[in-house]
Design an enzyme around this catalytic site. Structure first.
Site, PDB file in Angstrom:
ATOM      1  N   ASP A 194       1.121  -4.329 -21.139  1.00 50.34           N
ATOM      2  CA  ASP A 194       2.138  -5.325 -20.807  1.00 50.34           C
ATOM      3  C   ASP A 194       1.822  -6.014 -19.476  1.00 50.34           C
ATOM      4  OD1 ASP A 194       3.798  -5.082 -23.012  1.00 50.34           O
ATOM      5  OD2 ASP A 194       5.073  -3.554 -22.096  1.00 50.34           O
ATOM      6  N   HIS A 241      -8.737   7.500  -1.372  1.00 47.76           N
ATOM      7  CA  HIS A 241      -7.754   6.932  -0.451  1.00 47.76           C
ATOM      8  C   HIS A 241      -6.423   6.714  -1.165  1.00 47.76           C
ATOM      9  CE1 HIS A 241      -6.874   3.595   2.782  1.00 47.76           C
ATOM     10  NE2 HIS A 241      -5.863   4.407   2.604  1.00 47.76           N
ATOM     11  N   HIS A 267       0.859  -1.179   0.000  1.00 45.02           N
ATOM     12  CA  HIS A 267       0.000   0.000   0.000  1.00 45.02           C
ATOM     13  C   HIS A 267       0.896   1.229   0.000  1.00 45.02           C
ATOM     14  CE1 HIS A 267      -3.039   2.918   0.899  1.00 45.02           C
ATOM     15  NE2 HIS A 267      -2.624   3.128   2.137  1.00 45.02           N
ATOM     16  N   HIS A 324       1.309   5.739  -0.885  1.00 44.25           N
ATOM     17  CA  HIS A 324       0.666   7.048  -1.031  1.00 44.25           C
ATOM     18  C   HIS A 324       1.307   7.769  -2.220  1.00 44.25           C
ATOM     19  CE1 HIS A 324      -1.696   7.298   2.836  1.00 44.25           C
ATOM     20  NE2 HIS A 324      -0.979   6.207   3.014  1.00 44.25           N
ATOM     21  N   TYR A 384       8.575 -12.820 -24.343  1.00 43.45           N
ATOM     22  CA  TYR A 384       9.334 -11.706 -23.764  1.00 43.45           C
ATOM     23  C   TYR A 384      10.304 -12.235 -22.710  1.00 43.45           C
ATOM     24  CZ  TYR A 384      10.417  -7.513 -21.078  1.00 43.45           C
ATOM     25  OH  TYR A 384      11.073  -6.517 -20.428  1.00 43.45           O
TER      26      TYR A 384
END
Length: 233
Positions: A122, A173, A97, A99, A231
């Site tokens: 991709d 958020h 998580h 910011h 790839y």
């Protein structure tokens, strides 16, 4: 004396340090966790500890019901979100998580990030979803636990597969990302931030920019992830 969870703590510590090195966190805002499925526990960064002070032994070990198994510090304030996702999506190995600026900007705008280009394709074939802002009754309840519910409800409502779309924005958020391990969760967080910035700039240059056409989406995704992927080495 070495902990039986030492390797897990080291994995979690390294991922958290990388999150900071990649410029995805502001001060102490942001966290990564890593799971040990065999022992039914996960490791997460302690709350509010500056990255320059963080040590592997500071990492907190918990079970999926948020009981602290090992550690002397209070775990991240987002711990209950991580626990809920680990409990309900038993095939993910790490969660991050952040910011990060552009990811948060799209979340604050309450908008999915459109698939404009091949960098996006991709990694996934869908727009990056933005969940609606949390309902008042959920905010007033067990907020961090309910954030996990908010994420899974978003995927159910939009009929998305969390193995294919390993990232989400939460309205007003910010972003969460996950993957097969903590390092992949960090990787996906960086991809999300780069794609968010590219999409923002695209909209500035041309507010009517079209989505990437289906044939290019299919080509770029399948050359990396399809059964005949070519790839890399």
């Amino acid at each position: 004396m070495s902990s039986k969870y030492q390797a897990l703590k080291e994995e979690c510590y390294a991922a958290n340090m990388q999150l900071n090195e990649l410029g995805l966190v502001v001060y102490t805002f942001g966290n990564v966790s890593a799971v040990d499925r065999e022992n039914g526990v996960f490791a997460i960064k302690p709350s509010g500890v500056p990255y320059e002070d963080l040590k592997p032994e500071d990492i907190v070990i918990l079970d999926y019901d948020n009981n602290i198994i090992e550690g002397n510090l209070r775990p991240s304030s987002d711990t209950k979100t991580h626990a809920y996702l680990y409990k309900n999506w038993d095939d993910i190995g790490g969660i991050a998580h952040t910011h990060a600026k552009f990811s948060v900007a799209w979340a604050q705008a309450q908008m999915d990030i459109p698939i404009f280009g091949t960098t996006h394709a991709d990694h996934l074939t869908k727009d990056i979803p933005c969940a609606a802002p949390m309902r008042d009754d959920l905010i007033e309840g067990n907020y961090e636990h309910n954030t996990g519910i908010q994420i899974i409800d978003c995927f159910n409502e939009k009929e998305l597969n969390h193995q294919e779309v390993e990232m989400v924005l939460l309205g007003n958020h910010g972003p969460f990302a996950w993957g097969k391990n903590a390092a992949k969760a960090v990787y996906n967080s960086k991809v999300l931030e780069v794609v968010a910035e590219m999409a923002y700039l695209t909209r500035q240059i041309n507010p009517e920019a079209p989505r990437l056409k289906d044939s290019l989406i299919k080509k770029h995704y399948e050359r990396k992830h399809g059964k005949d992927a070519y790839y890399g080495q």
